[in-house]
Design a protein around this motif. Sequence first.
Motif, PDB file in Angstrom:
ATOM      1  N   PHE A 184       8.211  20.346  68.290  1.00 32.59           N
ATOM      2  CA  PHE A 184       6.697  21.180  68.941  1.00 32.59           C
ATOM      3  C   PHE A 184       6.052  21.303  67.597  1.00 32.59           C
ATOM      4  O   PHE A 184       5.994  21.874  67.391  1.00 32.59           O
ATOM      5  CB  PHE A 184       6.086  22.020  69.886  1.00 32.59           C
ATOM      6  N   PRO A 185       4.567  21.041  67.292  1.00 32.99           N
ATOM      7  CA  PRO A 185       4.067  21.296  66.576  1.00 32.99           C
ATOM      8  C   PRO A 185       4.008  22.383  66.273  1.00 32.99           C
ATOM      9  O   PRO A 185       3.567  23.286  67.352  1.00 32.99           O
ATOM     10  CB  PRO A 185       2.461  20.488  66.634  1.00 32.99           C
ATOM     11  N   GLY A 186       4.150  22.979  64.674  1.00 31.88           N
ATOM     12  CA  GLY A 186       4.376  24.732  64.688  1.00 31.88           C
ATOM     13  C   GLY A 186       5.064  25.186  65.127  1.00 31.88           C
ATOM     14  O   GLY A 186       5.089  26.607  65.411  1.00 31.88           O
ATOM     15  N   GLY A 187       5.963  24.614  66.112  1.00 26.87           N
ATOM     16  CA  GLY A 187       7.356  25.245  67.010  1.00 26.87           C
ATOM     17  C   GLY A 187       8.808  24.697  66.531  1.00 26.87           C
ATOM     18  O   GLY A 187       8.791  24.373  65.530  1.00 26.87           O
ATOM     19  N   GLU A 188       9.147  25.146  67.404  1.00 26.65           N
ATOM     20  CA  GLU A 188      10.764  24.694  67.408  1.00 26.65           C
ATOM     21  C   GLU A 188      10.897  23.574  68.707  1.00 26.65           C
ATOM     22  O   GLU A 188      10.237  22.976  69.441  1.00 26.65           O
ATOM     23  CB  GLU A 188      11.827  25.691  67.816  1.00 26.65           C
ATOM     24  N   SER A 189      11.989  22.718  67.863  1.00 30.07           N
ATOM     25  CA  SER A 189      12.783  21.655  69.263  1.00 30.07           C
ATOM     26  C   SER A 189      13.258  22.326  70.311  1.00 30.07           C
ATOM     27  O   SER A 189      14.014  23.569  69.504  1.00 30.07           O
ATOM     28  CB  SER A 189      13.359  20.007  68.749  1.00 30.07           C
ATOM     29  N   TYR A 190      14.089  21.659  71.149  1.00 31.98           N
ATOM     30  CA  TYR A 190      15.294  22.926  71.566  1.00 31.98           C
ATOM     31  C   TYR A 190      16.280  22.988  71.390  1.00 31.98           C
ATOM     32  O   TYR A 190      17.090  23.137  71.423  1.00 31.98           O
ATOM     33  CB  TYR A 190      15.380  21.772  73.065  1.00 31.98           C
ATOM     34  N   ALA A 191      16.775  21.427  70.185  1.00 28.58           N
ATOM     35  CA  ALA A 191      17.935  21.406  69.003  1.00 28.58           C
ATOM     36  C   ALA A 191      17.626  22.639  68.178  1.00 28.58           C
ATOM     37  O   ALA A 191      19.057  23.355  68.086  1.00 28.58           O
ATOM     38  CB  ALA A 191      18.245  20.133  68.453  1.00 28.58           C
ATOM     39  N   ASP A 192      16.454  23.086  67.746  1.00 27.38           N
ATOM     40  CA  ASP A 192      16.856  24.490  66.563  1.00 27.38           C
ATOM     41  C   ASP A 192      16.514  25.476  67.825  1.00 27.38           C
ATOM     42  O   ASP A 192      17.288  26.269  67.554  1.00 27.38           O
ATOM     43  CB  ASP A 192      15.124  24.097  66.406  1.00 27.38           C
ATOM     44  N   PHE A 193      15.887  26.180  68.749  1.00 25.81           N
ATOM     45  CA  PHE A 193      16.290  26.880  70.012  1.00 25.81           C
ATOM     46  C   PHE A 193      17.902  26.614  70.019  1.00 25.81           C
ATOM     47  O   PHE A 193      18.465  27.993  70.516  1.00 25.81           O
ATOM     48  CB  PHE A 193      15.735  25.942  70.862  1.00 25.81           C
ATOM     49  N   ILE A 194      18.664  26.302  70.013  1.00 26.31           N
ATOM     50  CA  ILE A 194      19.804  25.805  70.323  1.00 26.31           C
ATOM     51  C   ILE A 194      20.459  26.594  68.985  1.00 26.31           C
ATOM     52  O   ILE A 194      21.115  27.377  69.660  1.00 26.31           O
ATOM     53  CB  ILE A 194      20.065  24.856  70.801  1.00 26.31           C
ATOM     54  N   ARG A 195      20.299  25.991  68.165  1.00 30.33           N
ATOM     55  CA  ARG A 195      21.301  26.099  66.873  1.00 30.33           C
ATOM     56  C   ARG A 195      20.705  28.184  66.461  1.00 30.33           C
ATOM     57  O   ARG A 195      21.883  28.584  66.349  1.00 30.33           O
ATOM     58  CB  ARG A 195      20.663  25.433  65.686  1.00 30.33           C
ATOM     59  N   ARG A 196      19.687  27.663  66.424  1.00 29.22           N
ATOM     60  CA  ARG A 196      19.266  29.504  66.214  1.00 29.22           C
ATOM     61  C   ARG A 196      19.935  30.451  67.334  1.00 29.22           C
ATOM     62  O   ARG A 196      19.986  31.849  67.101  1.00 29.22           O
ATOM     63  CB  ARG A 196      18.217  29.358  66.489  1.00 29.22           C
ATOM     64  N   LEU A 197      20.599  30.327  68.274  1.00 27.66           N
ATOM     65  CA  LEU A 197      21.420  30.877  69.994  1.00 27.66           C
ATOM     66  C   LEU A 197      22.487  30.822  69.344  1.00 27.66           C
ATOM     67  O   LEU A 197      23.516  31.962  69.589  1.00 27.66           O
ATOM     68  CB  LEU A 197      20.858  30.471  70.791  1.00 27.66           C
ATOM     69  N   GLN A 198      22.752  30.014  68.484  1.00 27.89           N
ATOM     70  CA  GLN A 198      23.867  29.620  68.872  1.00 27.89           C
ATOM     71  C   GLN A 198      25.426  31.332  68.289  1.00 27.89           C
ATOM     72  O   GLN A 198      26.406  31.541  68.340  1.00 27.89           O
ATOM     73  CB  GLN A 198      24.917  28.604  67.388  1.00 27.89           C
ATOM     74  N   PRO A 199      24.514  31.683  66.978  1.00 26.68           N
ATOM     75  CA  PRO A 199      24.385  32.939  66.493  1.00 26.68           C
ATOM     76  C   PRO A 199      25.041  34.073  67.550  1.00 26.68           C
ATOM     77  O   PRO A 199      26.478  35.217  67.655  1.00 26.68           O
ATOM     78  CB  PRO A 199      24.011  33.554  65.722  1.00 26.68           C
ATOM     79  N   VAL A 200      24.254  34.560  68.399  1.00 22.99           N
ATOM     80  CA  VAL A 200      25.154  35.562  69.583  1.00 22.99           C
ATOM     81  C   VAL A 200      25.780  34.954  70.151  1.00 22.99           C
ATOM     82  O   VAL A 200      27.129  35.682  70.934  1.00 22.99           O
ATOM     83  CB  VAL A 200      23.129  35.511  70.586  1.00 22.99           C
ATOM     84  N   LEU A 201      25.935  33.337  70.746  1.00 25.06           N
ATOM     85  CA  LEU A 201      27.306  33.320  71.592  1.00 25.06           C
ATOM     86  C   LEU A 201      28.269  33.500  71.223  1.00 25.06           C
ATOM     87  O   LEU A 201      28.897  34.206  71.298  1.00 25.06           O
ATOM     88  CB  LEU A 201      27.059  32.149  72.213  1.00 25.06           C
TER      89      LEU A 201
END
Length: 141
Positions: free
Chosen positions: A120-137
């Motif tokens: 998303f312009p100025g935001g994240e993709s769903y893939a970015d979001f998933i990668r960001r959540l991986q450390p907490v998992l």
Amino acid sequence: NRSVWLVRMGEAEPEREADHKGHFADLQLSEEGELYAMRLAAHFARHPELAQARVLVCSHRRALEMAALIDQDGARTSVRPFLNPMSWGAYDGIRRQDFAEKMDRDFHRAFERDPINTRFPGGESYADFIRRLQPVLVEVE
């Protein structure tokens, strides 16, 4: 054997108007959101196995308000900004029913072709979001 509870932040008043919540993410809980948090806290208090659970929350105000009700002294609460909601960038706060008509045509075509990897312009993709959540998992695992 342990349980993992994934709980959505309670409602903020302006959320009733929008589907993409990022724009409203740092508001206080609405009365309904506070009631939800109090019910959740009461549920945790009634179950000894949950009463000592770690509480991982994003950095938004209403998540912190919920955590304070569940873990009143804050000893079990850890703030993890990578749990923050997905960033919709330029489309933050736009109602879902208005989303397609407000999208840039080129972006809309790219999103239709590859919704997971289109950022998303100025935001994240769903893939970015998933990668960001991986450390907490990994941490929870």
